[in-house]
Design a protein around this motif. Sequence first.
Motif: not given
Length: 288
Positions: A130-153
Amino acid sequence: FARPFITPSRGAKLARGLAPPGGLPPRRWGAQRRATSRISRPTTKIAPRRRFFQEETAISLASLLDRGASLGRDRIAYVIDDRRMTFGEAQDLSLRVARALAAEALGVAAKCGALSDNDPVSWLCIVGVWRAGLVWTPLNPRAPVAEHIQLVDGFDVEALFFKAAFAPAVAAIRAACPGLRLLVCIDGECEGAVSLTRFLEGHPASAMAFQPEPAALAAILPTGGTTGRPKGVMLSHRNLIVSAMNGVVNTPYAPGEEIVNLAAAPMTHTAGFLTLPATARGGRVVVM
């Protein structure tokens, strides 16, 4: 049954002291009563309301941590197991992360995330985002890898902070998401990533001249995905600060009472944001 409206008789008014004094017309009696009340009412001066933020500057989400630090840099900000982190240490770490990110020349309003178990260091990397003026995308460490790929991509995440325990998941994410440019391992050395220690080298904990505007994008939160693929909800610094201030207003503490917040849910997902009302008041966050 509803009682009918009955105008009180003059006798009843006199008994309750509501009737005008004898011989005085009602209008003049009312004026006299108001004048008397103005004369007899004690005059009290209302103390000026204290501003939550003392400086007239643009307020970003990182300002909430700064506000807590202004109440005492030696105060304990975070507790996890037998570790303690003061407000001064937390503020300095977030400043160094922000300067290191700025040196990476990521895209304008680049999206960043963190994949970690609960750890104040991981959360403070997000504050640095936030200080750098960038944007946070929340990731749940308990979610499956497929969900992380979906959000990151899907949300075009360019930078990812992570703990070494998540290295296998991060390798799969990186292989599926070519737009992921920067990987920072928070607690050690990992293949294909820079350690947080090396990432911060040469970057001082000094205040940045840049300050995100309140209307600037601060986070993209995914919807639940109950009717299809998760969609991104774009939230500004102002949106999230108002939400945090609502938490301040609705969790009152008595004067002198210790302010403590328990962070048990994943901080890199939502629980980290929910600690900001306590942090802004110089409170302590106990991390589980």
